[in-house]
Design an enzyme around this catalytic site. Structure first.
Site, PDB file in Angstrom:
ATOM      1  N   THR A 192      22.381 -26.649  40.046  1.00 31.83           N
ATOM      2  CA  THR A 192      23.174 -25.951  41.077  1.00 31.83           C
ATOM      3  C   THR A 192      24.642 -26.365  41.021  1.00 31.83           C
ATOM      4  O   THR A 192      25.375 -26.192  41.985  1.00 31.83           O
ATOM      5  CB  THR A 192      22.620 -26.250  42.487  1.00 31.83           C
ATOM      6  OG1 THR A 192      22.607 -27.670  42.667  1.00 31.83           O
ATOM      7  CG2 THR A 192      21.237 -25.683  42.699  1.00 31.83           C
ATOM      8  N   GLY A 225      28.237 -25.922  40.716  1.00 34.87           N
ATOM      9  CA  GLY A 225      29.146 -24.772  40.746  1.00 34.87           C
ATOM     10  C   GLY A 225      28.647 -23.568  41.532  1.00 34.87           C
ATOM     11  O   GLY A 225      29.237 -22.487  41.453  1.00 34.87           O
ATOM     12  N   THR A 226      27.597 -23.738  42.319  1.00 36.83           N
ATOM     13  CA  THR A 226      27.082 -22.579  43.088  1.00 36.83           C
ATOM     14  C   THR A 226      28.131 -22.045  44.071  1.00 36.83           C
ATOM     15  O   THR A 226      28.309 -20.833  44.215  1.00 36.83           O
ATOM     16  CB  THR A 226      25.814 -22.938  43.896  1.00 36.83           C
ATOM     17  OG1 THR A 226      26.047 -24.158  44.590  1.00 36.83           O
ATOM     18  CG2 THR A 226      24.595 -23.055  43.029  1.00 36.83           C
ATOM     19  N   GLY A 227      28.802 -22.975  44.750  1.00 33.38           N
ATOM     20  CA  GLY A 227      29.786 -22.547  45.757  1.00 33.38           C
ATOM     21  C   GLY A 227      30.964 -21.834  45.116  1.00 33.38           C
ATOM     22  O   GLY A 227      31.448 -20.811  45.627  1.00 33.38           O
ATOM     23  N   CYS A 228      31.432 -22.358  43.974  1.00 36.41           N
ATOM     24  CA  CYS A 228      32.555 -21.727  43.250  1.00 36.41           C
ATOM     25  C   CYS A 228      32.153 -20.316  42.822  1.00 36.41           C
ATOM     26  O   CYS A 228      32.896 -19.347  42.973  1.00 36.41           O
ATOM     27  CB  CYS A 228      32.914 -22.532  42.002  1.00 36.41           C
ATOM     28  SG  CYS A 228      33.267 -24.265  42.304  1.00 36.41           S
ATOM     29  N   LYS A 231      27.400 -21.492  54.387  1.00 35.99           N
ATOM     30  CA  LYS A 231      26.354 -21.455  53.352  1.00 35.99           C
ATOM     31  C   LYS A 231      25.249 -22.465  53.668  1.00 35.99           C
ATOM     32  O   LYS A 231      25.522 -23.557  54.133  1.00 35.99           O
ATOM     33  CB  LYS A 231      26.965 -21.799  51.988  1.00 35.99           C
ATOM     34  CG  LYS A 231      28.040 -20.819  51.547  1.00 35.99           C
ATOM     35  CD  LYS A 231      28.752 -21.291  50.287  1.00 35.99           C
ATOM     36  CE  LYS A 231      29.545 -22.544  50.497  1.00 35.99           C
ATOM     37  NZ  LYS A 231      30.384 -22.915  49.319  1.00 35.99           N
TER      38      LYS A 231
HETATM   39  N1  LIG Z   1      18.213 -24.027  45.714  1.00 34.18           N
HETATM   40  C1  LIG Z   1      18.808 -22.883  46.040  1.00 34.18           C
HETATM   41  N2  LIG Z   1      18.127 -21.720  45.998  1.00 34.18           N
HETATM   42  C2  LIG Z   1      18.712 -20.545  46.312  1.00 34.18           C
HETATM   43  N3  LIG Z   1      19.995 -20.432  46.703  1.00 34.18           N
HETATM   44  C3  LIG Z   1      20.737 -21.558  46.784  1.00 34.18           C
HETATM   45  C4  LIG Z   1      20.191 -22.846  46.457  1.00 34.18           C
HETATM   46  N4  LIG Z   1      21.176 -23.779  46.618  1.00 34.18           N
HETATM   47  C5  LIG Z   1      22.273 -23.100  47.000  1.00 34.18           C
HETATM   48  N5  LIG Z   1      22.024 -21.776  47.133  1.00 34.18           N
HETATM   49  C6  LIG Z   1      22.966 -20.717  47.509  1.00 34.18           C
HETATM   50  O1  LIG Z   1      24.127 -20.888  46.696  1.00 34.18           O
HETATM   51  C7  LIG Z   1      25.301 -20.585  47.443  1.00 34.18           C
HETATM   52  C8  LIG Z   1      26.201 -21.820  47.466  1.00 34.18           C
HETATM   53  O2  LIG Z   1      25.723 -22.674  48.492  1.00 34.18           O
HETATM   54  P1  LIG Z   1      25.886 -24.223  48.630  1.00 34.18           P
HETATM   55  O3  LIG Z   1      25.093 -24.883  47.541  1.00 34.18           O
HETATM   56  O4  LIG Z   1      25.566 -24.541  50.030  1.00 34.18           O
HETATM   57  O5  LIG Z   1      27.436 -24.412  48.351  1.00 34.18           O
HETATM   58  P2  LIG Z   1      28.283 -25.537  47.645  1.00 34.18           P
HETATM   59  O6  LIG Z   1      28.142 -25.357  46.152  1.00 34.18           O
HETATM   60  O7  LIG Z   1      29.653 -25.263  48.143  1.00 34.18           O
HETATM   61  O8  LIG Z   1      27.730 -26.859  48.111  1.00 34.18           O
HETATM   62  C9  LIG Z   1      24.815 -20.134  48.824  1.00 34.18           C
HETATM   63  O9  LIG Z   1      24.668 -18.729  48.809  1.00 34.18           O
HETATM   64  C10 LIG Z   1      23.459 -20.830  48.944  1.00 34.18           C
HETATM   65  O10 LIG Z   1      22.595 -20.207  49.859  1.00 34.18           O
HETATM   66  C1  LIG Z   2      36.936 -28.522  39.455  1.00 37.50           C
HETATM   67  C2  LIG Z   2      35.788 -28.464  40.399  1.00 37.50           C
HETATM   68  N1  LIG Z   2      35.846 -27.592  41.435  1.00 37.50           N
HETATM   69  C3  LIG Z   2      34.806 -27.517  42.297  1.00 37.50           C
HETATM   70  C4  LIG Z   2      33.699 -28.303  42.143  1.00 37.50           C
HETATM   71  C5  LIG Z   2      32.560 -28.223  43.154  1.00 37.50           C
HETATM   72  O1  LIG Z   2      31.369 -27.800  42.592  1.00 37.50           O
HETATM   73  P1  LIG Z   2      29.995 -28.535  42.980  1.00 37.50           P
HETATM   74  O2  LIG Z   2      30.008 -28.697  44.480  1.00 37.50           O
HETATM   75  O3  LIG Z   2      28.908 -27.649  42.523  1.00 37.50           O
HETATM   76  O4  LIG Z   2      30.053 -29.871  42.259  1.00 37.50           O
HETATM   77  C6  LIG Z   2      33.669 -29.210  41.075  1.00 37.50           C
HETATM   78  N2  LIG Z   2      32.628 -30.023  40.855  1.00 37.50           N
HETATM   79  N3  LIG Z   2      34.734 -29.263  40.207  1.00 37.50           N
END
Ligand SMILES: Nc1ncnc2c1ncn2[C@@H]1O[C@H](COP(=O)(O)OP(=O)(O)O)[C@@H](O)[C@H]1O
Ligand SMILES: Cc1ncc(COP(=O)(O)O)c(N)n1
Length: 270
Positions: free
Chosen positions: A204, A206-209, A171
């Site tokens: 953002t 929880g985006t990854g979850c 990602k």
């Molecule tokens: N500012 C943003 N604008 C658009 N898409 C985003 C943005 N930040 C994250 N994403 C998307 O959200 C998803 C989660 O990515 P990321 O933030 O890298 O993961 P994590 O939450 O695990 O750190 C991916 O599809 C990423 O491209």
């Molecule tokens: C219980 C739990 N699981 C996963 C995340 C990661 O999410 P983020 O990277 O957006 O803080 C979090 N903050 N809390």
């Protein structure tokens, strides 16, 4: 269709189990859950962690498996090596697609996976996963590489595929640039990228979850891998694009947005 999330609880509702179950529900999948740890958390940070015992994680997982025909399982925050090993011991004999989000550090900086558990995750759980969805820092830890350029992303993707899984999505949320680009590696196929506008927002959490839960839901419904991943990217893009503006820190994404606005999201696949 029924799916299961094995993850930590986020009392703030934006990440972890809560984000996963909301995503499943919005995508019309019945969600079951196995809670690995309770976190006292809100949009301002993680204020405490209370892990479940590995035995109780096993009891929850067996209770779910014993009664429900799970079409997909995802893992998120697993916290310690005992929990990782327990999950491997239960799931390795099952033929259920496993979507592994290698959650390590919360956006606020709190550690959600102990160092010893990183080794167990890499050596034991990654090889049995169907899809793994590391962000850039997680991919760096799992590969030992520094990842900045396209070449380095390609190298890391291939390295991770070689650990045994069928698909890796690296990602791009943590990279800079006008676009948020995720790179998808599927065994035996040419890698492709999913590109959207990079949205200017602090919401953002929880985006990854949310992204990995959406992949899980789409796979549970029987969608082919590539289609499931692209739909999940649309889900998370819309969830970021229409923020709820909740809380006083880094707010959650909007899980309602996909049902409300799904006609208007374009993910470029290149
Ligand atoms: N500012 C943003 N604008 C658009 N898409 C985003 C943005 N930040 C994250 N994403 C998307 O959200 C998803 C989660 O990515 P990321 O933030 O890298 O993961 P994590 O939450 O695990 O750190 C991916 O599809 C990423 O491209
Ligand atoms: C219980 C739990 N699981 C996963 C995340 C990661 O999410 P983020 O990277 O957006 O803080 C979090 N903050 N809390």
């Amino acid at each position: 269709m029924i799916a299961c999330t094995i993850a930590g609880s986020d009392s703030g509702g934006g990440a972890g189990i809560q984000a996963d179950l909301k995503t499943f529900q919005e995508l019309r999948v019945f969600g079951t859950s196995v809670i690995t740890a309770l976190t006292a958390q809100n949009t301002k940070g993680v204020h405490g962690i209370y892990p479940a015992t590995a035995d109780f994680v096993k009891d929850q997982l067996n209770a779910v498996l014993d009664d429900f025909d799970l079409k997909a399982v995802k893992t998120g925050m697993l916290f310690n090596a005992e929990i990782v090993e327990t999950i491997v011991s239960v799931l390795e004999s099952k033929e259920i697609p496993l979507i592994l989000d290698p959650v390590m550090i919360a956006k606020g900086g709190a550690s959600l996976l102990k160092e010893q558990a990183t080794i167990a995750l890499k050596e034991k759980l990654l090889p049995v996963a169907t899809v793994c969805t590391p962000n850039i820092p997680e991919a760096e830890v799992l590969t030992g590489l520094t990842i900045k350029t396209e070449e380095e992303i390609k190298f890391a993707g291939e390295y991770l595929l070689n650990l045994g899984m069928q698909c890796v999505v690296i990602k791009g949320g943590h990279l800079a640039g006008k676009h948020a680009i995720d790179t998808v590696f599927i065994r035996g196929e040419k890698p492709f990228k999913m590109k959207t506008e990079r949205l200017k927002t602090i919401h953002t959490h929880g985006t990854g979850c949310t992204f990995s839960a959406a992949i899980t839901a789409e796979i549970a419904k029987g969608k082919p891998l590539k289609i499931a991943i692209i739909e999940a990217k649309k889900f998370v893009q819309l969830a970021i694009r229409y923020p709820l503006n909740i809380g006083h820190g880094f707010g959650p994404t909007n899980h309602f947005a996909y049902q409300e606005h799904r006609g208007i999201c374009d993910v470029q696949v290149i």
